[in-house]
Design a protein around this motif. Structure first.
Motif, PDB file in Angstrom:
ATOM      1  N   THR A  44       0.827  -1.208   0.000  1.00 39.68           N
ATOM      2  CA  THR A  44       0.000   0.000   0.000  1.00 39.68           C
ATOM      3  C   THR A  44       0.860   1.256   0.000  1.00 39.68           C
ATOM      4  N   ASP A  45       2.100   1.164   0.443  1.00 34.44           N
ATOM      5  CA  ASP A  45       2.995   2.321   0.315  1.00 34.44           C
ATOM      6  C   ASP A  45       3.187   2.675  -1.156  1.00 34.44           C
ATOM      7  N   PHE A  69      -8.946  -5.219   4.019  1.00 31.33           N
ATOM      8  CA  PHE A  69      -8.653  -4.363   2.870  1.00 31.33           C
ATOM      9  C   PHE A  69      -9.615  -3.180   2.934  1.00 31.33           C
ATOM     10  N   ARG A  70      -9.073  -1.953   3.110  1.00 31.56           N
ATOM     11  CA  ARG A  70      -9.943  -0.811   3.389  1.00 31.56           C
ATOM     12  C   ARG A  70      -9.504   0.485   2.728  1.00 31.56           C
ATOM     13  N   PRO A  71     -10.485   1.400   2.565  1.00 26.26           N
ATOM     14  CA  PRO A  71     -10.137   2.778   2.187  1.00 26.26           C
ATOM     15  C   PRO A  71      -9.812   3.559   3.458  1.00 26.26           C
ATOM     16  N   CYS A  72      -9.074   4.627   3.314  1.00 21.90           N
ATOM     17  CA  CYS A  72      -8.757   5.496   4.443  1.00 21.90           C
ATOM     18  C   CYS A  72     -10.042   6.152   4.948  1.00 21.90           C
ATOM     19  N   SER A  73     -10.184   6.281   6.262  1.00 25.87           N
ATOM     20  CA  SER A  73     -11.378   6.884   6.856  1.00 25.87           C
ATOM     21  C   SER A  73     -11.354   8.404   6.865  1.00 25.87           C
ATOM     22  N   THR A 120     -10.494  13.671   3.827  1.00 26.51           N
ATOM     23  CA  THR A 120      -9.654  14.400   2.876  1.00 26.51           C
ATOM     24  C   THR A 120      -8.636  13.513   2.168  1.00 26.51           C
ATOM     25  N   CYS A 121      -8.750  12.204   2.296  1.00 22.79           N
ATOM     26  CA  CYS A 121      -7.751  11.296   1.720  1.00 22.79           C
ATOM     27  C   CYS A 121      -8.398  10.266   0.800  1.00 22.79           C
ATOM     28  N   GLU A 122      -7.706   9.932  -0.256  1.00 21.68           N
ATOM     29  CA  GLU A 122      -8.143   8.907  -1.206  1.00 21.68           C
ATOM     30  C   GLU A 122      -7.294   7.639  -1.085  1.00 21.68           C
ATOM     31  N   GLY A 123      -6.527   7.526  -0.009  1.00 23.01           N
ATOM     32  CA  GLY A 123      -5.643   6.377   0.167  1.00 23.01           C
ATOM     33  C   GLY A 123      -6.390   5.101   0.517  1.00 23.01           C
ATOM     34  N   VAL A 124      -5.709   3.988   0.332  1.00 17.95           N
ATOM     35  CA  VAL A 124      -6.221   2.669   0.712  1.00 17.95           C
ATOM     36  C   VAL A 124      -5.139   1.985   1.524  1.00 17.95           C
ATOM     37  N   PHE A 125      -5.519   0.958   2.271  1.00 17.16           N
ATOM     38  CA  PHE A 125      -4.528   0.234   3.044  1.00 17.16           C
ATOM     39  C   PHE A 125      -5.025  -1.161   3.366  1.00 17.16           C
ATOM     40  N   ILE A 126      -4.100  -1.965   3.848  1.00 17.86           N
ATOM     41  CA  ILE A 126      -4.416  -3.299   4.330  1.00 17.86           C
ATOM     42  C   ILE A 126      -4.090  -3.289   5.818  1.00 17.86           C
ATOM     43  N   ASP A 127      -5.096  -3.531   6.627  1.00 19.32           N
ATOM     44  CA  ASP A 127      -4.921  -3.476   8.075  1.00 19.32           C
ATOM     45  C   ASP A 127      -4.313  -4.778   8.570  1.00 19.32           C
ATOM     46  N   THR A 128      -3.031  -4.724   8.878  1.00 20.48           N
ATOM     47  CA  THR A 128      -2.350  -5.905   9.409  1.00 20.48           C
ATOM     48  C   THR A 128      -2.135  -5.787  10.922  1.00 20.48           C
ATOM     49  N   SER A 129      -2.778  -4.788  11.532  1.00 24.42           N
ATOM     50  CA  SER A 129      -2.637  -4.640  12.980  1.00 24.42           C
ATOM     51  C   SER A 129      -3.300  -5.820  13.684  1.00 24.42           C
ATOM     52  N   ARG A 130      -2.839  -6.115  14.856  1.00 24.54           N
ATOM     53  CA  ARG A 130      -3.363  -7.270  15.576  1.00 24.54           C
ATOM     54  C   ARG A 130      -4.872  -7.170  15.828  1.00 24.54           C
ATOM     55  N   PRO A 131      -5.359  -6.052  16.370  1.00 27.86           N
ATOM     56  CA  PRO A 131      -6.797  -5.996  16.620  1.00 27.86           C
ATOM     57  C   PRO A 131      -7.641  -5.751  15.373  1.00 27.86           C
ATOM     58  N   GLY A 132      -7.010  -5.272  14.289  1.00 27.41           N
ATOM     59  CA  GLY A 132      -7.748  -5.049  13.051  1.00 27.41           C
ATOM     60  C   GLY A 132      -8.668  -3.851  13.093  1.00 27.41           C
ATOM     61  N   ARG A 133      -8.299  -2.822  13.840  1.00 29.73           N
ATOM     62  CA  ARG A 133      -9.162  -1.642  13.963  1.00 29.73           C
ATOM     63  C   ARG A 133      -8.540  -0.374  13.372  1.00 29.73           C
ATOM     64  N   ARG A 134      -7.510  -0.524  12.602  1.00 29.25           N
ATOM     65  CA  ARG A 134      -6.873   0.639  11.987  1.00 29.25           C
ATOM     66  C   ARG A 134      -7.865   1.329  11.050  1.00 29.25           C
ATOM     67  N   ARG A 135      -7.827   2.666  11.009  1.00 26.89           N
ATOM     68  CA  ARG A 135      -8.786   3.427  10.213  1.00 26.89           C
ATOM     69  C   ARG A 135      -8.156   4.265   9.119  1.00 26.89           C
ATOM     70  N   CYS A 165      -4.900   5.247   6.296  1.00 28.42           N
ATOM     71  CA  CYS A 165      -3.811   4.684   5.495  1.00 28.42           C
ATOM     72  C   CYS A 165      -2.455   5.103   6.060  1.00 28.42           C
ATOM     73  N   MET A 166      -2.382   6.317   6.564  1.00 33.11           N
ATOM     74  CA  MET A 166      -1.164   6.822   7.188  1.00 33.11           C
ATOM     75  C   MET A 166      -1.574   7.429   8.541  1.00 33.11           C
ATOM     76  N   PRO A 167      -1.581   6.628   9.596  1.00 32.26           N
ATOM     77  CA  PRO A 167      -2.062   7.126  10.887  1.00 32.26           C
ATOM     78  C   PRO A 167      -1.374   8.407  11.352  1.00 32.26           C
TER      79      PRO A 167
END
Length: 169
Positions: free
Chosen positions: A2-3, A121-125, A128-143, A145-147
């Motif tokens: 995703t980078d 597999f998610r879009p950025c929340s 103002t961003c059009e990024g996408v990302f794959i949440d590989t965090s343990r809990p799976g709650r990342r929102r 693309c670039m926290p």
């Protein structure tokens, strides 16, 4: 992976974060791939094309299509074996940089799909961003693309809105 996708002008409001070979070399170096092969001007356009090809795979709702496309990206993989307690893939030295990145992305997509599932597999929340990302965090709650960037912007905006609502500066 995703980078690479998020280096596109679509995410950065028209600014390409990989505009030239120097940026491509820096990207490869940052991801531990720089020493594996030479990089030249002819590598840039195929890497940009790969970047465009990868974004729909993160956005893809059809799991079977994602798996088929990710599998196709691994075509340049010379062989797979077990070594050191894990799988080791071999990519021939003469494979172009875009194909090497495709193998890395394809294997990554397949691993996430298998072990974490399609919901990662998610879009950025960020609004103002059009990024996408794959949440590989343990809990799976990342929102985001670039926290550190998108998440921080959203937190600052929420803080300012709360202060405005409370009538303070």
């Amino acid at each position: 992976m995703t980078d690479l996708v998020n280096s596109s002008p679509l995410v950065w409001r028209g600014v390409d974060r990989m505009p030239d070979v120097t940026a491509l070399r820096a990207f490869l170096d940052e991801h531990g791939l720089a020493a594996s092969r030479p990089v030249g001007d002819a590598d840039l356009a195929p890497v940009h094309a790969l970047r465009t090809r990868l974004r729909p795979l993160v956005e893809e709702a059809d799991t079977e299509r994602r798996v088929a496309e990710a599998g196709a990206l691994t075509a340049a993989l010379g062989g797979v074996t077990l070594a050191g307690g894990g799988w080791v893939g071999t990519v021939p030295d003469d494979v172009p940089v875009a194909d090497l990145l495709g193998v890395v992305a394809g294997v990554g997509l397949l691993a996430v799909q298998l072990h974490l599932g399609a919901e990662r597999f998610r879009p950025c929340s960020s609004d103002t961003c059009e990024g996408v990302f794959i949440d590989t965090s343990r809990p799976g709650r990342r929102r985001y693309c670039m926290p550190g960037l998108c998440g921080n912007r959203a937190n600052v905006a929420a803080h300012r809105a709360r202060r405005r609502a409370a009538g303070t500066r």
